[in-house]
Design a protein around this motif. Structure first.
Motif, PDB file in Angstrom:
ATOM      1  N   GLU A   1      -7.471  -4.492   2.104  1.00 57.04           N
ATOM      2  CA  GLU A   1      -8.570  -3.595   2.475  1.00 57.04           C
ATOM      3  C   GLU A   1      -9.636  -4.333   3.275  1.00 57.04           C
ATOM      4  O   GLU A   1     -10.215  -3.769   4.213  1.00 57.04           O
ATOM      5  N   LYS A   2      -9.853  -5.577   2.958  1.00 56.63           N
ATOM      6  CA  LYS A   2     -10.801  -6.375   3.745  1.00 56.63           C
ATOM      7  C   LYS A   2     -10.291  -6.553   5.168  1.00 56.63           C
ATOM      8  O   LYS A   2     -11.057  -6.495   6.146  1.00 56.63           O
TER       9      LYS A   2
ATOM     10  N   VAL B   1       0.837  -1.209   0.000  1.00 53.17           N
ATOM     11  CA  VAL B   1       0.000   0.000   0.000  1.00 53.17           C
ATOM     12  C   VAL B   1       0.868   1.254   0.000  1.00 53.17           C
ATOM     13  O   VAL B   1       0.469   2.292  -0.553  1.00 53.17           O
TER      14      VAL B   1
ATOM     15  N   PRO C   1     -11.995   0.292   2.221  1.00 56.09           N
ATOM     16  CA  PRO C   1     -11.081   0.675   1.126  1.00 56.09           C
ATOM     17  C   PRO C   1     -10.088   1.736   1.574  1.00 56.09           C
ATOM     18  O   PRO C   1     -10.421   2.647   2.338  1.00 56.09           O
ATOM     19  N   LEU C   2      -8.854   1.615   1.078  1.00 57.15           N
ATOM     20  CA  LEU C   2      -7.795   2.573   1.379  1.00 57.15           C
ATOM     21  C   LEU C   2      -7.640   3.621   0.287  1.00 57.15           C
ATOM     22  O   LEU C   2      -7.070   4.689   0.527  1.00 57.15           O
TER      23      LEU C   2
ATOM     24  N   GLY D   1      -7.853   5.610   4.420  1.00 58.23           N
ATOM     25  CA  GLY D   1      -6.490   5.597   3.902  1.00 58.23           C
ATOM     26  C   GLY D   1      -5.662   6.741   4.451  1.00 58.23           C
ATOM     27  O   GLY D   1      -4.482   6.566   4.788  1.00 58.23           O
TER      28      GLY D   1
ATOM     29  N   ARG E   1      -7.264  -5.808  -2.480  1.00 57.16           N
ATOM     30  CA  ARG E   1      -8.613  -6.107  -1.982  1.00 57.16           C
ATOM     31  C   ARG E   1      -8.541  -6.876  -0.665  1.00 57.16           C
ATOM     32  O   ARG E   1      -9.316  -6.611   0.270  1.00 57.16           O
TER      33      ARG E   1
ATOM     34  N   THR F   1      -8.661   7.202   0.618  1.00 55.64           N
ATOM     35  CA  THR F   1      -9.954   7.432   1.246  1.00 55.64           C
ATOM     36  C   THR F   1      -9.731   8.059   2.626  1.00 55.64           C
ATOM     37  O   THR F   1      -8.592   8.270   3.049  1.00 55.64           O
TER      38      THR F   1
END
Length: 320
Positions: free
Chosen positions: A42-43, A11, A48-49, A63, A39, A60
């Motif tokens: 993020e889960k 990330v 979501p990042l 994020g 994905r 986000t």
């Protein structure tokens, strides 16, 4: 799924790149694989990042909270690796070089650092910069200082070894070999081998080709290195642009009347190489360059006739 260092690195690279595709290229993985990994990450963090769009990605709200912490985690882990590598390799000097590394360069470095084992590695310029930052290499040669982008965490120091002109490589006996120098009007009718778009030499070549009086000269092949280009010059009668020290002995070199110059830049992590070793390293690489240039008669005589173009090498040229 637990968050691991490799997830933080993924990330962090996506955030720095601003694009899933660019991050996939930096990490050396397929874009589909990176998307699937993101994905899962993020889960694991609960949301979501990044917001994805055609122009790239932006963090986000979640994020913006987590990415600085994950980036700092990666930085601290890298510092641990750097310090551990420095401790483990105090008797070893790792040197990186772009495009190709002659065995004689390893010998010259080894002779200049007695009591220290020297290991060399050939890799892409951007990979060399990254390896120096991470402590995997003690120093490296890259073809342009623009590869060294600012970094808030690890500072890189540089020293220009030499600025090297771009010349024309031809099959020995080609009519243009008899010219003192050639300009754009001589180049339009040649059949070319050119460099791939992701090769470091491509932007310089593109600029020189833009000066040709024809829109698109004939191109036989796109290569990914000077030595591959020279094999096409030798075996297929193609023409290629190259630095003089990037040519092989079985091709002929001709100066270009209006050319560009590339930098050969030594890089190292700030504070990681003591002054005496650094001075010896710069001296060794510059001396090696001149010794290698002497094996290219036309180039060495041209250097002697144009000493102002080689300020870093003046004392070597004066000794000639």
């Amino acid at each position: 799924m637990n968050i691991e260092l490799r997830h933080a690195r993924i990330v962090s690279v996506i955030c720095r790149s601003g694009s899933i595709s660019k991050a996939a290229a930096d990490l050396g993985v397929p874009q589909s694989s990176l998307t699937a990994q993101l994905r899962r990450i993020e889960k694991a963090v609960g949301g979501p990042l990044f917001v994805r769009s055609a122009s790239g990605v932006v963090p986000t709200v979640l994020g913006e909270r987590l990415l600085p912490m994950l980036t700092e985690l990666v930085h601290r882990a890298d510092m641990v690796i750097v310090e551990a590598a420095a401790h483990a390799s105090s008797s070893m000097f790792r040197f990186g070089n772009a495009d190709w590394t002659p065995p004689s360069l390893l010998s010259a470095l080894q002779d200049s650092l007695p009591g220290t084992e020297v290991r060399t590695e050939t890799l892409r310029p951007d990979a060399a910069v990254d390896a120096v930052r991470r402590g995997w290499l003690n120093a490296a040669m890259v073809p342009c200082s623009s590869f060294v982008e600012p970094d808030d965490h690890v500072e890189i120091d540089t020293a220009v070894i030499v600025r090297e002109p771009v010349w024309l490589a031809l099959t020995p006996g080609h009519p243009l070999c008899a010219e003192f120098s050639v300009d754009a009007c001589h180049l339009a009718s040649l059949k070319w081998v050119r460099y791939a778009r992701d090769h470091w030499f491509h932007p310089m070549e593109k600029d020189l080709f833009a000066r040709l009086p024809v829109a698109e000269p004939e191109v036989l092949h796109y290569v990914h290195g000077h030595h591959e280009a020279m094999s096409w010059v030798r075996d297929a009668g193609a023409a290629a642009l190259t630095t003089p020290t990037g040519a092989t002995k079985d091709v002929a070199l001709v100066p270009l009347a209006e050319t560009e110059s590339t930098e050969m830049v030594l890089i190292w992590r700030s504070g990681s190489v003591d002054r005496a070793t650094l001075a010896q390293l710069v001296e060794t690489v510059r001396g090696y360059y001149c010794a290698y240039a002497r094996t290219i008669p036309r180039y060495w005589s041209w250097m002697a006739e144009h000493p102002a173009k080689f300020p870093q090498l003046l004392r070597y040229l004066q000794m000639a």
